[in-house]
Design an enzyme around this catalytic site. Sequence first.
Site, short mmCIF file in Angstrom:
data_model
loop_
_atom_site.label_atom_id
_atom_site.label_comp_id
_atom_site.label_asym_id
_atom_site.label_seq_id
_atom_site.Cartn_x
_atom_site.Cartn_y
_atom_site.Cartn_z
CD1 TRP A 34 47.93 34.08 36.62
CD2 TRP A 34 46.13 33.79 37.91
NE1 TRP A 34 47.46 35.32 36.98
CE2 TRP A 34 46.37 35.17 37.77
CE3 TRP A 34 45.06 33.36 38.68
CZ2 TRP A 34 45.55 36.13 38.38
CZ3 TRP A 34 44.25 34.31 39.29
CH2 TRP A 34 44.49 35.67 39.13
CG ASP B 100 44.85 30.27 32.42
OD1 ASP B 100 44.48 31.07 31.54
OD2 ASP B 100 44.93 30.56 33.63
CE LYS C 134 44.24 39.09 33.08
NZ LYS C 134 44.64 37.79 33.60
C1 LIG Z 1 44.22 37.08 34.90
C2 LIG Z 1 44.47 35.63 34.85
C3 LIG Z 1 43.62 34.71 35.50
C4 LIG Z 1 42.46 35.13 36.35
O1 LIG Z 1 41.44 35.53 35.55
P1 LIG Z 1 40.01 35.92 36.17
O2 LIG Z 1 39.23 36.11 34.92
O3 LIG Z 1 40.21 37.17 36.96
O4 LIG Z 1 39.53 34.80 37.00
C5 LIG Z 1 43.90 33.37 35.37
N1 LIG Z 1 44.93 32.94 34.64
C6 LIG Z 1 45.78 33.80 34.02
C7 LIG Z 1 46.91 33.26 33.22
C8 LIG Z 1 45.56 35.16 34.10
O5 LIG Z 1 46.40 36.00 33.48
#
Ligand SMILES: *Cc1c(COP(=O)(O)O)cnc(C)c1O
Length: 360
Positions: free
Chosen positions: A102, A172, A196
């Site tokens: 990511w 993030d 999540k």
């Molecule tokens: C799942 C995830 C993403 C991607 O998220 P989307 O909403 O599918 O774009 C990005 N960063 C992390 C840390 C994730 O767990």
Amino acid sequence: MSRVYNFSAGPSMLPEEVLKKAAAEMLDYEGSGQSVMEMSHRSKVYDSIIKGAESLLRELMNIPDNYKVLFLQGGASTQFAAIPLNFMNGSGKADFIITGQWAKKAFSEAKKYGDVKAVASSEDEVYTYIPKTSKEDFRSDADYVYICMNNTIYGTVYKELPDTGDVPLIADISSCFLSEPLDVTKFGMVYGGAQKNVAPAGLTIAIIREDLLGKARDITPTMLNYQIHADNDSLYNTPPCYTIYICKLVLEWIKNLGGLEKMKELNEAKAKMLYDFLDNSKLFKGTVRKEDRSLMNVPFVTGNEELDAKFVKESTAAGLVNLKGHRTVGGMRASIYNAMPIEGVKALVEFMEKFEKENG
Ligand SMILES: *Cc1c(COP(=O)(O)O)cnc(C)c1O
């Protein structure tokens, strides 16, 4: 009805209480005679939902007044472009720490817009640790430093934030959102996809320090301009109304449990149960350096691909689903987000014990 324990990395489990409340309110939300899915995002009744979600989030995360809370769409992945467009506007430089896919994707996207530097990476050991950095590693004129706080695929988390001096830190937090208290003031921005730990898919929440706003590049698409969303209280266009409503129910659930301190306590108890088992098992082992272990995502392997496959198959049959590891890591991964009850982790550990006896 029989519900499984879902260990998926995302979308993931939601608290049963939340699902039941949503079901009960499905046809007639609080006497409005309509479902939240059907109502105008400009209506009074909806306004109290989105405002309520924001104020609960502010309360639970202790978000100071000089931070904006934005409800956005496009997933975390869309922010990979929005962040450079909005903030890479001074020196045009941004520094990244590469702790997994990511972070790497965010880095590659930002590369399109300016001078990006990978200051540190743990790619050399398949991202099984968080690389150490010091202030001198970062360019002091960088517009921001970017990290991925909890690495969903590899199962690592920052226990201590990198010291970036005066350079704003952007994180993030998709897979650790609301899992424990977080000092928002240490960041210029934190953001995450909701699917999540916060709500169903379709919602991305960004928390941004106000002084960083208003400097987006001229070419920034309107929908990616954080200032536009801030000026319009996240109602510039139709927001993901129903997902924000579920988000509010999840926030109420967390508040009723006792807030983020309590959430942390519960998450630590769940993770400890699983890690303790892994540390004592002769068959299974965790793949991550102990000091960097995530509370949310726990990858593990047997060291034998056939046995791993057998484990995934048999655990699925036992109602423990989505334990297959990410395709780049192999083995297994148990995502034990907020909504996973401790009984689910207990059931998993008992299943692993049994599997070890039969196959060890
Ligand atoms: C799942 C995830 C993403 C991607 O998220 P989307 O909403 O599918 O774009 C990005 N960063 C992390 C840390 C994730 O767990």
